[in-house]
Write a protein that holds these residues in place. Structure first.
Motif, PDB file in Angstrom:
ATOM      1  N   GLY A 131     -14.324  11.592 -31.070  1.00 36.09           N
ATOM      2  CA  GLY A 131     -14.257  11.360 -29.641  1.00 36.09           C
ATOM      3  C   GLY A 131     -15.637  11.324 -29.033  1.00 36.09           C
ATOM      4  N   HIS A 132     -15.701  10.719 -27.853  1.00 35.00           N
ATOM      5  CA  HIS A 132     -16.959  10.597 -27.117  1.00 35.00           C
ATOM      6  C   HIS A 132     -16.840  11.343 -25.795  1.00 35.00           C
ATOM      7  CE1 HIS A 132     -19.407   8.486 -24.027  1.00 35.00           C
ATOM      8  NE2 HIS A 132     -20.349   8.722 -24.928  1.00 35.00           N
ATOM      9  N   SER A 133     -17.860  12.112 -25.455  1.00 30.94           N
ATOM     10  CA  SER A 133     -17.936  12.848 -24.202  1.00 30.94           C
ATOM     11  C   SER A 133     -16.742  13.800 -24.071  1.00 30.94           C
ATOM     12  CB  SER A 133     -18.043  11.868 -23.031  1.00 30.94           C
ATOM     13  OG  SER A 133     -18.452  12.551 -21.863  1.00 30.94           O
ATOM     14  N   LEU A 134     -15.927  13.647 -23.041  1.00 31.19           N
ATOM     15  CA  LEU A 134     -14.791  14.558 -22.899  1.00 31.19           C
ATOM     16  C   LEU A 134     -13.739  14.339 -23.988  1.00 31.19           C
ATOM     17  CD1 LEU A 134     -14.425  14.752 -19.033  1.00 31.19           C
ATOM     18  CD2 LEU A 134     -15.514  16.369 -20.579  1.00 31.19           C
ATOM     19  N   GLY A 135     -13.684  13.133 -24.542  1.00 31.96           N
ATOM     20  CA  GLY A 135     -12.821  12.886 -25.700  1.00 31.96           C
ATOM     21  C   GLY A 135     -13.305  13.672 -26.904  1.00 31.96           C
TER      22      GLY A 135
ATOM     23  N   ARG B 267     -11.982  16.931 -40.658  1.00 30.19           N
ATOM     24  CA  ARG B 267     -13.346  16.571 -40.274  1.00 30.19           C
ATOM     25  C   ARG B 267     -13.307  16.085 -38.829  1.00 30.19           C
ATOM     26  NH1 ARG B 267     -16.963  13.504 -44.190  1.00 30.19           N
ATOM     27  NH2 ARG B 267     -17.387  15.648 -44.681  1.00 30.19           N
ATOM     28  N   VAL B 268     -14.285  16.559 -38.045  1.00 28.20           N
ATOM     29  CA  VAL B 268     -14.400  16.178 -36.643  1.00 28.20           C
ATOM     30  C   VAL B 268     -15.802  15.612 -36.422  1.00 28.20           C
ATOM     31  CG1 VAL B 268     -14.307  16.989 -34.255  1.00 28.20           C
ATOM     32  CG2 VAL B 268     -12.827  18.041 -35.979  1.00 28.20           C
TER      33      VAL B 268
ATOM     34  N   LEU C  63     -17.336  19.986 -38.554  1.00 29.43           N
ATOM     35  CA  LEU C  63     -17.694  19.353 -37.285  1.00 29.43           C
ATOM     36  C   LEU C  63     -19.131  18.852 -37.318  1.00 29.43           C
ATOM     37  CD1 LEU C  63     -17.224  18.664 -34.282  1.00 29.43           C
ATOM     38  CD2 LEU C  63     -17.851  21.007 -33.748  1.00 29.43           C
ATOM     39  N   VAL C  64     -19.300  17.569 -37.014  1.00 26.92           N
ATOM     40  CA  VAL C  64     -20.619  16.954 -36.899  1.00 26.92           C
ATOM     41  C   VAL C  64     -20.728  16.410 -35.479  1.00 26.92           C
ATOM     42  CG1 VAL C  64     -22.164  15.150 -37.739  1.00 26.92           C
ATOM     43  CG2 VAL C  64     -20.642  16.320 -39.329  1.00 26.92           C
ATOM     44  N   ARG C  65     -21.823  16.775 -34.781  1.00 32.44           N
ATOM     45  CA  ARG C  65     -22.040  16.359 -33.399  1.00 32.44           C
ATOM     46  C   ARG C  65     -23.230  15.419 -33.313  1.00 32.44           C
ATOM     47  NH1 ARG C  65     -24.007  19.896 -30.255  1.00 32.44           N
ATOM     48  NH2 ARG C  65     -24.834  21.257 -31.854  1.00 32.44           N
TER      49      ARG C  65
ATOM     50  N   PRO D 226     -20.080  30.659 -20.624  1.00 32.85           N
ATOM     51  CA  PRO D 226     -19.795  31.389 -21.862  1.00 32.85           C
ATOM     52  C   PRO D 226     -19.557  30.471 -23.067  1.00 32.85           C
ATOM     53  CG  PRO D 226     -17.817  31.220 -20.577  1.00 32.85           C
ATOM     54  CD  PRO D 226     -18.924  30.563 -19.763  1.00 32.85           C
ATOM     55  N   TYR D 227     -19.770  29.151 -22.921  1.00 31.17           N
ATOM     56  CA  TYR D 227     -19.392  28.217 -23.967  1.00 31.17           C
ATOM     57  C   TYR D 227     -20.562  27.820 -24.872  1.00 31.17           C
ATOM     58  CZ  TYR D 227     -15.310  27.976 -21.067  1.00 31.17           C
ATOM     59  OH  TYR D 227     -14.215  28.307 -20.352  1.00 31.17           O
ATOM     60  N   VAL D 228     -20.240  27.576 -26.136  1.00 33.85           N
ATOM     61  CA  VAL D 228     -21.238  27.189 -27.142  1.00 33.85           C
ATOM     62  C   VAL D 228     -20.694  26.023 -27.965  1.00 33.85           C
ATOM     63  CG1 VAL D 228     -22.236  29.497 -27.311  1.00 33.85           C
ATOM     64  CG2 VAL D 228     -20.380  28.851 -28.841  1.00 33.85           C
ATOM     65  N   HIS D 229     -21.580  25.393 -28.712  1.00 34.74           N
ATOM     66  CA  HIS D 229     -21.189  24.328 -29.639  1.00 34.74           C
ATOM     67  C   HIS D 229     -20.870  24.936 -31.002  1.00 34.74           C
ATOM     68  CE1 HIS D 229     -22.219  20.798 -27.244  1.00 34.74           C
ATOM     69  NE2 HIS D 229     -23.318  21.416 -26.867  1.00 34.74           N
ATOM     70  N   ALA D 230     -20.019  24.268 -31.741  1.00 31.74           N
ATOM     71  CA  ALA D 230     -19.759  24.619 -33.142  1.00 31.74           C
ATOM     72  C   ALA D 230     -20.289  23.474 -34.001  1.00 31.74           C
ATOM     73  CB  ALA D 230     -18.262  24.812 -33.378  1.00 31.74           C
ATOM     74  N   GLY D 231     -20.265  23.653 -35.288  1.00 29.15           N
ATOM     75  CA  GLY D 231     -20.676  22.588 -36.205  1.00 29.15           C
ATOM     76  C   GLY D 231     -22.169  22.365 -36.244  1.00 29.15           C
ATOM     77  N   ARG D 232     -22.531  21.209 -36.739  1.00 31.07           N
ATOM     78  CA  ARG D 232     -23.956  20.893 -36.886  1.00 31.07           C
ATOM     79  C   ARG D 232     -24.277  19.624 -36.113  1.00 31.07           C
ATOM     80  NH1 ARG D 232     -21.213  19.441 -41.371  1.00 31.07           N
ATOM     81  NH2 ARG D 232     -21.681  17.468 -42.367  1.00 31.07           N
ATOM     82  N   GLU D 233     -25.484  19.606 -35.543  1.00 34.34           N
ATOM     83  CA  GLU D 233     -25.913  18.446 -34.759  1.00 34.34           C
ATOM     84  C   GLU D 233     -26.614  17.444 -35.654  1.00 34.34           C
ATOM     85  OE1 GLU D 233     -29.103  17.570 -31.241  1.00 34.34           O
ATOM     86  OE2 GLU D 233     -27.888  19.396 -31.066  1.00 34.34           O
TER      87      GLU D 233
END
Length: 77
Positions: free
Chosen positions: A3-7, A27-28, A49-51, A70-77
């Motif tokens: 998904g892109h942005s909010l997707g 896989r995301v 998860l790949v960002r 309070p929010y964070v990212h998961a996965g790897r950029e």
């Protein structure tokens, strides 16, 4: 899932639910998605998860001022 942005935020949540709640890792891949997981959920994220983030894109760095961010990212950029 992708998904892109909010997707991408929705794909992140769906990947968390599949990987953690249903024990079906997937896989995301997201593009320019905001941080939407609390630290505990990010730590137990059960999907791969790949960002992808473009320089200058404001969405991945969005801060939610009314919620003390309070929010964070998961996965790897």
């Amino acid at each position: 899932l992708t998904g892109h942005s909010l997707g991408g935020a929705l794909a992140t949540l769906a990947g968390w639910r599949l990987g953690v709640e249903l024990a079906r890792p997937c896989r995301v891949v997201t593009y320019g998605a905001p941080a939407i997981l609390n630290p505990a959920a990010a730590g137990e994220y059960g999907a791969d998860l790949v960002r992808f983030v473009n320089d200058g894109d404001p969405v991945p760095g969005l801060r939610w001022p009314r919620l003390d961010h309070p929010y964070v990212h998961a996965g790897r950029e």
